[in-house]
Design an enzyme around this catalytic site. Structure first.
Site, PDB file in Angstrom:
ATOM      1  N   ASP A  50      -5.628   1.612  -4.562  1.00 35.29           N
ATOM      2  CA  ASP A  50      -4.511   1.114  -3.509  1.00 35.29           C
ATOM      3  C   ASP A  50      -4.125  -0.220  -3.975  1.00 35.29           C
ATOM      4  O   ASP A  50      -4.823  -0.782  -4.847  1.00 35.29           O
ATOM      5  CB  ASP A  50      -5.214   1.159  -2.103  1.00 35.29           C
ATOM      6  CG  ASP A  50      -6.384   0.206  -1.965  1.00 35.29           C
ATOM      7  OD1 ASP A  50      -7.058  -0.033  -2.852  1.00 35.29           O
ATOM      8  OD2 ASP A  50      -6.730  -0.551  -0.965  1.00 35.29           O
ATOM      9  N   CYS A  53       0.871  -1.213  -0.107  1.00 36.07           N
ATOM     10  CA  CYS A  53       0.036  -0.045   0.038  1.00 36.07           C
ATOM     11  C   CYS A  53       0.613   1.263  -0.137  1.00 36.07           C
ATOM     12  O   CYS A  53       0.584   2.367  -0.800  1.00 36.07           O
ATOM     13  CB  CYS A  53      -0.864  -0.047   1.128  1.00 36.07           C
ATOM     14  SG  CYS A  53      -0.152   0.149   2.741  1.00 36.07           S
ATOM     15  N   HIS A  72      -2.821   1.285   6.534  1.00 34.54           N
ATOM     16  CA  HIS A  72      -3.188   1.326   5.209  1.00 34.54           C
ATOM     17  C   HIS A  72      -3.176   2.720   4.548  1.00 34.54           C
ATOM     18  O   HIS A  72      -3.875   3.480   5.482  1.00 34.54           O
ATOM     19  CB  HIS A  72      -4.461   0.453   5.047  1.00 34.54           C
ATOM     20  CG  HIS A  72      -4.815  -0.013   3.585  1.00 34.54           C
ATOM     21  ND1 HIS A  72      -3.903  -0.697   2.974  1.00 34.54           N
ATOM     22  CD2 HIS A  72      -5.603   0.814   2.775  1.00 34.54           C
ATOM     23  CE1 HIS A  72      -4.358  -0.890   1.588  1.00 34.54           C
ATOM     24  NE2 HIS A  72      -5.238   0.025   1.470  1.00 34.54           N
TER      25      HIS A  72
END
Length: 325
Positions: free
Chosen positions: A300, A241, A288
């Site tokens: 993402d 990420c 994240h």
């Protein structure tokens, strides 16, 4: 015995034998796809937290390596200065001996004679230039010892971080193996199928028109759609990420650390209403991060076994938003 009675006895014995052979515990049903998916989501979230911890350690090691290199570069000249100063002190001592001032020189060079300032104050046969040379020798030595002490501490931290990284890497690999087993049981394969179109062709062409460096970052993210999640990676073959957001903004000439929490610290806070394409969206626990591309959508790298994708920004609890300066 009649044939009927013999048949009944045979059936009774067979039934008893079956009862003895059959397991006493009830047969457990195999987990459903929904059950496996829930376990996969939990495992993926935990794994991503560990991966981001690994990324943070890696960033800290890079910082320490840079500090160590800088300290090494500074120690070299300091050592040369100290050597020159020692030579000057030797010359002063030789001169004092030749001129009959040996006792005075010994007083300067002997640490047991009190502080350097006190000793210099008692000397009436050395010139101010000699005093400055001796002061310089002492300062050079002190600076050299300080630099070496800082370097030693940096190298100790770096060694501890490297060992921690090795342990974390081993855990990640084991967790990945378990996660892939779950994905095979649920979906028939460990990872999603690769994208049908190569990166930076069809997905990149679909990117919205955004100007400036933010537009470059957004176009890069669109070009990464379909690339696999690869832990610790920052492209071009795969991403995790924070590796994706790092790579997108690196393409735009901006530097970000490879860790979601560090990217939070490296960006300025913006409100949801002020969100613009190119901004970063951070999720609960700062474990994240995704790149906002407009229209309530982000791009993402979701988790191990999956590919980079565009999806609704509200897929999990949002911690806040960041703008790259």
């Amino acid at each position: 015995m009649s044939s009927l009675r013999m048949l009944l006895r045979t059936l009774a014995v067979a039934g008893l034998s079956a009862a003895l052979i059959a397991p006493s515990a009830p047969v457990r049903a195999e987990p459903s796809v929904a059950d496996l998916t829930a376990r996969i989501e939990r495992s993926s979230a935990e794994l991503e937290r560990i991966v981001e911890s690994y990324n943070k350690l890696n960033e800290e090691i890079k910082t320490n390596q840079a500090s160590a290199a800088e300290l090494h570069a500074r120690i070299g000249p300091l050592e040369a200065q100290a050597a020159r100063s020692r030579a000057e002190v030797g010359r002063i001592a030789a001169t004092a001996y030749k001129t009959g001032g040996l006792r005075t020189a010994e007083a300067v060079l002997d640490p047991a004679g009190g502080s350097l300032v006190d000793r210099l104050g008692t000397l009436d046969r050395l010139t101010r230039q000699r005093q400055q040379q001796i002061d310089g020798y002492t300062a050079d030595q002190r600076a050299l010892l300080d630099e070496k002490g800082r370097l030693d501490a940096t190298l100790v931290r770096q060694g501890a971080q490297s060992r921690a990284m090795a342990r974390t890497k081993k855990r990640i690999e084991q967790d990945l193996a378990n996660l892939y087993d779950l994905r095979r049981a649920a979906y028939g394969r460990a990872t999603e199928a690769p994208a049908a179109t190569p990166a930076r062709s069809a997905p990149a062409a679909a990117a919205p028109a955004v100007s400036g460096s933010a537009g470059t970052a957004v176009r890069y993210a669109y070009g990464a759609i379909g690339r696999p999640y690869v832990w610790g990676a920052e492209g071009p073959g795969g991403y995790d990420c924070s590796g994706l957001t790092l790579a997108a903004w690196r393409a735009a000439g901006k530097s970000l650390p490879h860790n979601a929490a560090m990217q939070w610290d490296a960006t300025s806070r913006v409100s949801r209403s002020a969100l613009r394409p190119g901004d970063l969206v951070f999720y609960s626990g700062l474990g994240h991060v995704a790149l906002y591309v407009g229209g309530g959508q982000v791009i993402d790298a979701p988790s191990a076994g999956r590919n980079v994708l565009k999806r609704d920004m509200n897929m999990m609890s949002i911690a806040g938003y960041g703008r790259v300066g």
